[in-house]
Design an enzyme around this catalytic site. Sequence first.
Site, PDB file in Angstrom:
ATOM      1  N   HIS A  41       9.662  -6.437 -27.378  1.00 18.76           N
ATOM      2  CA  HIS A  41       9.942  -7.846 -27.085  1.00 18.76           C
ATOM      3  C   HIS A  41      11.448  -8.069 -27.189  1.00 18.76           C
ATOM      4  O   HIS A  41      12.222  -7.127 -27.439  1.00 18.76           O
ATOM      5  CB  HIS A  41       9.146  -8.788 -27.995  1.00 18.76           C
ATOM      6  CG  HIS A  41       9.369  -8.615 -29.469  1.00 18.76           C
ATOM      7  ND1 HIS A  41      10.607  -8.699 -30.070  1.00 18.76           N
ATOM      8  CD2 HIS A  41       8.486  -8.369 -30.483  1.00 18.76           C
ATOM      9  CE1 HIS A  41      10.498  -8.530 -31.372  1.00 18.76           C
ATOM     10  NE2 HIS A  41       9.221  -8.316 -31.659  1.00 18.76           N
ATOM     11  N   HIS A  44      13.507  -6.642 -30.062  1.00 18.25           N
ATOM     12  CA  HIS A  44      13.798  -5.219 -30.010  1.00 18.25           C
ATOM     13  C   HIS A  44      14.952  -4.922 -29.063  1.00 18.25           C
ATOM     14  O   HIS A  44      15.777  -4.038 -29.328  1.00 18.25           O
ATOM     15  CB  HIS A  44      12.549  -4.452 -29.565  1.00 18.25           C
ATOM     16  CG  HIS A  44      11.384  -4.609 -30.476  1.00 18.25           C
ATOM     17  ND1 HIS A  44      10.098  -4.797 -30.030  1.00 18.25           N
ATOM     18  CD2 HIS A  44      11.305  -4.636 -31.832  1.00 18.25           C
ATOM     19  CE1 HIS A  44       9.275  -4.904 -31.054  1.00 18.25           C
ATOM     20  NE2 HIS A  44       9.993  -4.821 -32.161  1.00 18.25           N
TER      21      HIS A  44
END
Length: 280
Positions: A41, A44
């Site tokens: 997501h 990250h």
Amino acid sequence: MTFTPGQATVVTDEALLATYGRAFRKIGKTIALVPLSSAIHAGHIELIRAARSLLGAYTVVTFTGELDDTTRDIFTREKVDLVFNGPLETTVSVNTGLDHLENSEVIARDVARILAAANLTHATDLVMGEKDFELLVATQRAVSALRMEVKLHSVPTVRTPDGVALSLRNSRIDDASQDTALALSAALTAGAHAAEHGEEVVLETVRGILNAAGVEPTYLAIRDLAFGPAPQTGDARLLAAITLPAKQDSSTTEAQASVHLADNVGLPLGIGFKHIADDF
């Protein structure tokens, strides 16, 4: 295997991963390691970008999920140099020495895997998010205790416009409980803004907002930046977690019936944000 910087070369074998690490170090490159989980997501991606901002470093990602075309494209677009997508199991037992709020066995397991990845890649830098603050501190303690020559970099939590911390678990929350999930970040924010009044007022503020939303905290605590007891005054971390119903279908097990959401924020305890400038 041909290696081209920035093209997300995939490695599935630990021995080959270590070979790459040694080769990078031999030519004088620094190695920024980003340990990821099973999906990607925006939070990250911020970790990857922080790793890439370290001048002269190769960016290495460990990823435990399915490496489909979409995920490969993300890693390539973000100019990741190396992706390790193999098993990273370790039998090493880690004693974090912390008074844990999260599951201590899970924290110890994750720290062991991160240390194993750092050793295999010969990492010089390790990039982790403040979202998992307890894991961040536990990892730093382990790195220091082992005198590992790797520098840990922390990246602030990435949030949605309504303040919710990005997490893979968010998508599992039952639709009827989505609004309740907003209460966690709102409560922590309100608690942080009560910092000048001390620990008890901060905790009461958080608990009051959560109770108004109809949810009891799984845990609620203030710790210093080393995860020790809260200081009377100074930088601290406010941490809380709640449990919400998960989306249900015919394959849902009892263990999957609820979602554990954890979040944390920094605060100047006993000082307050509006008084910070008084110290300068």
